[in-house]
Write an enzyme that holds these catalytic residues in place. Sequence first.
Site, PDB file in Angstrom:
ATOM      1  N   ASP A   1      23.591 -11.200   4.874  1.00 44.24           N
ATOM      2  CA  ASP A   1      23.975 -12.611   3.608  1.00 44.24           C
ATOM      3  C   ASP A   1      25.305 -12.305   3.063  1.00 44.24           C
ATOM      4  O   ASP A   1      26.252 -13.883   3.214  1.00 44.24           O
ATOM      5  CB  ASP A   1      23.387 -11.998   2.570  1.00 44.24           C
ATOM      6  CG  ASP A   1      23.623 -12.791   1.211  1.00 44.24           C
ATOM      7  OD1 ASP A   1      23.017 -13.557   1.030  1.00 44.24           O
ATOM      8  OD2 ASP A   1      23.788 -12.532   0.283  1.00 44.24           O
TER       9      ASP A   1
ATOM     10  N   MET B   1       8.885   4.384   5.842  1.00 46.79           N
ATOM     11  CA  MET B   1       8.780   2.888   4.845  1.00 46.79           C
ATOM     12  C   MET B   1       9.728   2.470   4.150  1.00 46.79           C
ATOM     13  O   MET B   1      10.930   2.070   4.228  1.00 46.79           O
ATOM     14  CB  MET B   1       7.690   2.854   4.112  1.00 46.79           C
ATOM     15  CG  MET B   1       5.956   2.690   5.644  1.00 46.79           C
ATOM     16  SD  MET B   1       6.246   1.350   6.759  1.00 46.79           S
ATOM     17  CE  MET B   1       7.241   0.080   5.807  1.00 46.79           C
ATOM     18  N   GLU B   2       9.999   3.845   3.465  1.00 41.39           N
ATOM     19  CA  GLU B   2      11.212   4.255   2.573  1.00 41.39           C
ATOM     20  C   GLU B   2      12.166   4.096   3.038  1.00 41.39           C
ATOM     21  O   GLU B   2      13.677   3.128   3.240  1.00 41.39           O
ATOM     22  CB  GLU B   2      12.004   4.714   2.014  1.00 41.39           C
ATOM     23  CG  GLU B   2      10.563   4.860   0.478  1.00 41.39           C
ATOM     24  CD  GLU B   2       8.450   5.049   1.013  1.00 41.39           C
ATOM     25  OE1 GLU B   2       8.728   5.071  -0.047  1.00 41.39           O
ATOM     26  OE2 GLU B   2       8.714   5.210   1.751  1.00 41.39           O
TER      27      GLU B   2
ATOM     28  N   LEU C   1       0.756  -0.805   0.237  1.00 42.96           N
ATOM     29  CA  LEU C   1      -0.055  -0.181   0.226  1.00 42.96           C
ATOM     30  C   LEU C   1       0.870   0.902   0.191  1.00 42.96           C
ATOM     31  O   LEU C   1       0.221   2.566   0.394  1.00 42.96           O
ATOM     32  CB  LEU C   1      -0.779   0.238   0.786  1.00 42.96           C
ATOM     33  CG  LEU C   1      -1.488  -1.208   1.392  1.00 42.96           C
ATOM     34  CD1 LEU C   1      -2.925  -1.033   2.419  1.00 42.96           C
ATOM     35  CD2 LEU C   1      -2.468  -1.563  -0.340  1.00 42.96           C
ATOM     36  N   CYS C   2       2.181   1.190  -0.164  1.00 42.66           N
ATOM     37  CA  CYS C   2       2.846   2.089  -0.516  1.00 42.66           C
ATOM     38  C   CYS C   2       2.741   3.237  -1.642  1.00 42.66           C
ATOM     39  O   CYS C   2       3.003   2.006  -2.909  1.00 42.66           O
ATOM     40  CB  CYS C   2       4.426   2.456   0.101  1.00 42.66           C
ATOM     41  SG  CYS C   2       4.692   1.507   1.113  1.00 42.66           S
TER      42      CYS C   2
END
Length: 159
Positions: A129, A114-115, A76-77
Amino acid sequence: MSGKLTHLNEDGEVHMVDVGAKSPSQRQAVATSKISMSTEAFKAVLNGNLKKGDALGVARVAGIMAAKNTANMIPLCHPLALTKVEISIEPDDATASFAISALVRVEGKTGVEMEALSAASVTALTIYDMAKALDKSMIIGPTQLEQKSGGKSGNYKRE
């Protein structure tokens, strides 16, 4: 600030918020994360001695890419034309950890929290990783919003 969830309509159905009528404004958010690991892995990451290469350089680029692609990961961004993404990774020898900070800016109709959170998270995940061959027990977190400015809800700063 109202207690109403903005991504639910009157019938309780999920929807993307309409920001079309809003005026663009300067917005900024800073999020942080942390990754802790064994002393061996920490030294290898810090010195660039990993088989996969420069973990910190790759992680910084991954964090920038995550900020730019947040709308592709979080349903929803809104897609945003970001004006700045800055990733900082600071080593802490005493705790064999890296403190990550992601600053994101936009001149837009919706915020960049959110970013910034995506950027901080993916930066930490990329370090994991790159170093997992040396330490699978690394710990990521906390990942959190530190501050945001701009927009209708105003400014926020973690205490």
